[in-house]
Design a protein around this motif. Sequence first.
Motif, PDB file in Angstrom:
ATOM      1  N   GLU A 109       0.778  -1.236   0.000  1.00  0.00           N
ATOM      2  CA  GLU A 109       0.000   0.000   0.000  1.00  0.00           C
ATOM      3  C   GLU A 109       0.812   1.290   0.000  1.00  0.00           C
ATOM      4  OE1 GLU A 109      -4.293  -0.579   1.297  1.00  0.00           O
ATOM      5  OE2 GLU A 109      -3.174  -0.722   3.164  1.00  0.00           O
ATOM      6  N   ARG A 110       2.132   1.198   0.151  1.00  0.00           N
ATOM      7  CA  ARG A 110       2.894   2.459   0.117  1.00  0.00           C
ATOM      8  C   ARG A 110       4.259   2.338  -0.527  1.00  0.00           C
ATOM      9  NH1 ARG A 110       3.337  -1.171   4.551  1.00  0.00           N
ATOM     10  NH2 ARG A 110       4.723  -0.402   6.164  1.00  0.00           N
ATOM     11  N   ALA A 111       4.619   1.164  -1.031  1.00  0.00           N
ATOM     12  CA  ALA A 111       5.939   0.972  -1.630  1.00  0.00           C
ATOM     13  C   ALA A 111       5.913   1.286  -3.122  1.00  0.00           C
ATOM     14  CB  ALA A 111       6.419  -0.462  -1.412  1.00  0.00           C
ATOM     15  N   ARG A 112       6.969   1.891  -3.605  1.00  0.00           N
ATOM     16  CA  ARG A 112       7.111   2.124  -5.038  1.00  0.00           C
ATOM     17  C   ARG A 112       7.380   0.795  -5.750  1.00  0.00           C
ATOM     18  NH1 ARG A 112      11.686   6.154  -6.029  1.00  0.00           N
ATOM     19  NH2 ARG A 112      10.946   5.934  -8.167  1.00  0.00           N
ATOM     20  N   PHE A 113       6.978   0.736  -6.999  1.00  0.00           N
ATOM     21  CA  PHE A 113       6.989  -0.521  -7.744  1.00  0.00           C
ATOM     22  C   PHE A 113       8.387  -0.902  -8.231  1.00  0.00           C
ATOM     23  CE2 PHE A 113       5.959  -2.994 -11.687  1.00  0.00           C
ATOM     24  CZ  PHE A 113       5.348  -4.063 -11.050  1.00  0.00           C
ATOM     25  N   ALA A 180       4.998   3.623   8.556  1.00  0.00           N
ATOM     26  CA  ALA A 180       3.594   3.227   8.532  1.00  0.00           C
ATOM     27  C   ALA A 180       2.830   3.934   7.424  1.00  0.00           C
ATOM     28  CB  ALA A 180       2.949   3.542   9.885  1.00  0.00           C
ATOM     29  N   ARG A 181       1.739   3.304   7.006  1.00  0.00           N
ATOM     30  CA  ARG A 181       0.839   3.937   6.045  1.00  0.00           C
ATOM     31  C   ARG A 181       0.278   5.224   6.650  1.00  0.00           C
ATOM     32  NH1 ARG A 181      -2.942  -1.185   5.380  1.00  0.00           N
ATOM     33  NH2 ARG A 181      -2.109  -1.460   7.491  1.00  0.00           N
ATOM     34  N   ARG A 182       0.055   6.209   5.808  1.00  0.00           N
ATOM     35  CA  ARG A 182      -0.449   7.498   6.287  1.00  0.00           C
ATOM     36  C   ARG A 182      -1.827   7.313   6.918  1.00  0.00           C
ATOM     37  NH1 ARG A 182       3.098  11.181   4.268  1.00  0.00           N
ATOM     38  NH2 ARG A 182       4.329  10.451   2.480  1.00  0.00           N
ATOM     39  N   GLY A 183      -1.965   7.858   8.124  1.00  0.00           N
ATOM     40  CA  GLY A 183      -3.224   7.756   8.844  1.00  0.00           C
ATOM     41  C   GLY A 183      -3.372   6.499   9.670  1.00  0.00           C
ATOM     42  N   ALA A 376       2.860  11.304  -1.099  1.00  0.00           N
ATOM     43  CA  ALA A 376       1.614  11.368  -0.335  1.00  0.00           C
ATOM     44  C   ALA A 376       0.381  11.279  -1.230  1.00  0.00           C
ATOM     45  CB  ALA A 376       1.587  12.653   0.491  1.00  0.00           C
ATOM     46  N   GLU A 377       0.397  11.980  -2.354  1.00  0.00           N
ATOM     47  CA  GLU A 377      -0.762  11.978  -3.249  1.00  0.00           C
ATOM     48  C   GLU A 377      -0.976  10.600  -3.866  1.00  0.00           C
ATOM     49  OE1 GLU A 377      -2.535  14.309  -7.199  1.00  0.00           O
ATOM     50  OE2 GLU A 377      -0.548  14.826  -6.414  1.00  0.00           O
ATOM     51  N   ALA A 378       0.120   9.968  -4.311  1.00  0.00           N
ATOM     52  CA  ALA A 378       0.006   8.643  -4.920  1.00  0.00           C
ATOM     53  C   ALA A 378      -0.494   7.621  -3.901  1.00  0.00           C
ATOM     54  CB  ALA A 378       1.350   8.213  -5.489  1.00  0.00           C
ATOM     55  N   GLU A 379      -0.009   7.716  -2.679  1.00  0.00           N
ATOM     56  CA  GLU A 379      -0.470   6.788  -1.645  1.00  0.00           C
ATOM     57  C   GLU A 379      -1.939   7.021  -1.320  1.00  0.00           C
ATOM     58  OE1 GLU A 379       0.494   5.570   3.002  1.00  0.00           O
ATOM     59  OE2 GLU A 379       1.967   6.733   1.860  1.00  0.00           O
ATOM     60  N   ASP A 384      -3.089   1.332  -7.259  1.00  0.00           N
ATOM     61  CA  ASP A 384      -3.739   0.874  -8.491  1.00  0.00           C
ATOM     62  C   ASP A 384      -3.789   1.984  -9.532  1.00  0.00           C
ATOM     63  OD1 ASP A 384      -4.086  -1.402  -7.043  1.00  0.00           O
ATOM     64  OD2 ASP A 384      -6.273  -1.374  -7.058  1.00  0.00           O
ATOM     65  N   LEU A 385      -4.315   3.129  -9.147  1.00  0.00           N
ATOM     66  CA  LEU A 385      -4.414   4.250 -10.085  1.00  0.00           C
ATOM     67  C   LEU A 385      -3.066   4.935 -10.275  1.00  0.00           C
ATOM     68  CD1 LEU A 385      -7.816   5.865  -9.024  1.00  0.00           C
ATOM     69  CD2 LEU A 385      -7.355   4.431 -11.021  1.00  0.00           C
ATOM     70  N   SER A 386      -2.289   5.058  -9.208  1.00  0.00           N
ATOM     71  CA  SER A 386      -1.029   5.793  -9.283  1.00  0.00           C
ATOM     72  C   SER A 386       0.019   5.070 -10.127  1.00  0.00           C
ATOM     73  CB  SER A 386      -0.478   6.025  -7.870  1.00  0.00           C
ATOM     74  OG  SER A 386      -1.379   6.776  -7.096  1.00  0.00           O
TER      75      SER A 386
END
Length: 400
Positions: A109-113, A180-183, A376-379, A384-386
């Motif tokens: 959920e937060r790692a770059r591909f 950690a994931r944001r939030g 932050a925006e991509a996460e 999926d969309l990012s």
Amino acid sequence: MEALKSGSDVLFVLLGGIMVLAMHAGFAFLELGTVRKKNQVNALVKILTDFSVSTIAYFFIGYSVAYGVSFFSSAEVLSAKNGYDLVKFFFLLTFAAAIPAIVSGGIAERARFNPQLAATFALVGLVYPFYEGIVWNGNYGIQDWLEVTFGARFHDFAGSVVVHAVGGWIALPAVLLLGARRGRYTKDGLVSAHPPSNIPFLALGAWILTVGWFGFNVMSAQLIEVVSGLVAVNSLMAMVGGTLAALAIGRNDPGFIHNGPLAGLVAVCAGSDLMHPLGALATGAIAGALFVWMFMVTQNKWKIDDVLGVWPLHGLCGAWGGIAAGIFGAQALGGIGGVSLAAQVIGTLGGVAVALVGSLLVYGLLKRVVGLRLDAEAEFNGADLSIHKVSATAEYETNW
């Protein structure tokens, strides 16, 4: 007759490889069912792409590091013994590729591909086969030293430590370096619940992994003449023990219940060829309880955002399995014997050390050079969309 025997062994190992390959679908659906809806495509794509990168890394580098064998020969040479050496590579590749599949669940959920693909190549090409070669090929004389010093080599029949503990302990630094994931955690110490997005998919992933595990364990013999039904029954008993312990301690939580059998199977891999079925049941039950307890501790107390709990499941239960082989594999507890608890502890700690150092080097370097985390925006928008520019399910139909 020899050709017939070789052909039968080829089919046996090939079937084992296919069953373990199918387990990667289990990894994919387990992650898909756990992550939020906006990251489900990414979960599926990562597992398949990581497997492909793992194949390249292991074929050209990793298998040679572990076993000193290369494939730069003619097809005529490679097809000797009905191509047994090739299907053995395929079988062991499916084990090696489990390393990034394990890591994937922790960093979801937060790692770059692309940085993760680079990490996969380094881990499967160098870090994992370094330890694999020590345990399963006797590299560097460490197994000989253990045998001379403690009367037995480090025993890991199907990879509690070589595959699972190493994978889980590799994941831990990656999770910590990502953060950690944001939030997920608030400044005042509260924990924001991120429940599984799809329990049926999570359950499907757990079932695929559970069924495939019997190929993972039983066919680790790699030769028909040494295959043992004891391994199958011990796998079954550990699976049941893990499930029931997770059911009791997890208070009917479906996420814990479906990870319980996986915890038991992770732990029994090392000693599944040695233990009495009652020892396997105890090993699995302890693993199931360990997973549930440490998942809650890491997530809620230590604030470590390991999305699928891969460090407790694979790292800790795998390490427990390495030690359990030295306990329940002993003749005094109904096992076959030929193991040393001291050698099991040392071998297990060695796997943990290799995993931690290798992970810190790989992920630390990648973080410093290219970065590991989505912005932050991509996460917020989701991987999926990012990354993939598509969602798992269409939100609407277009009308042309």
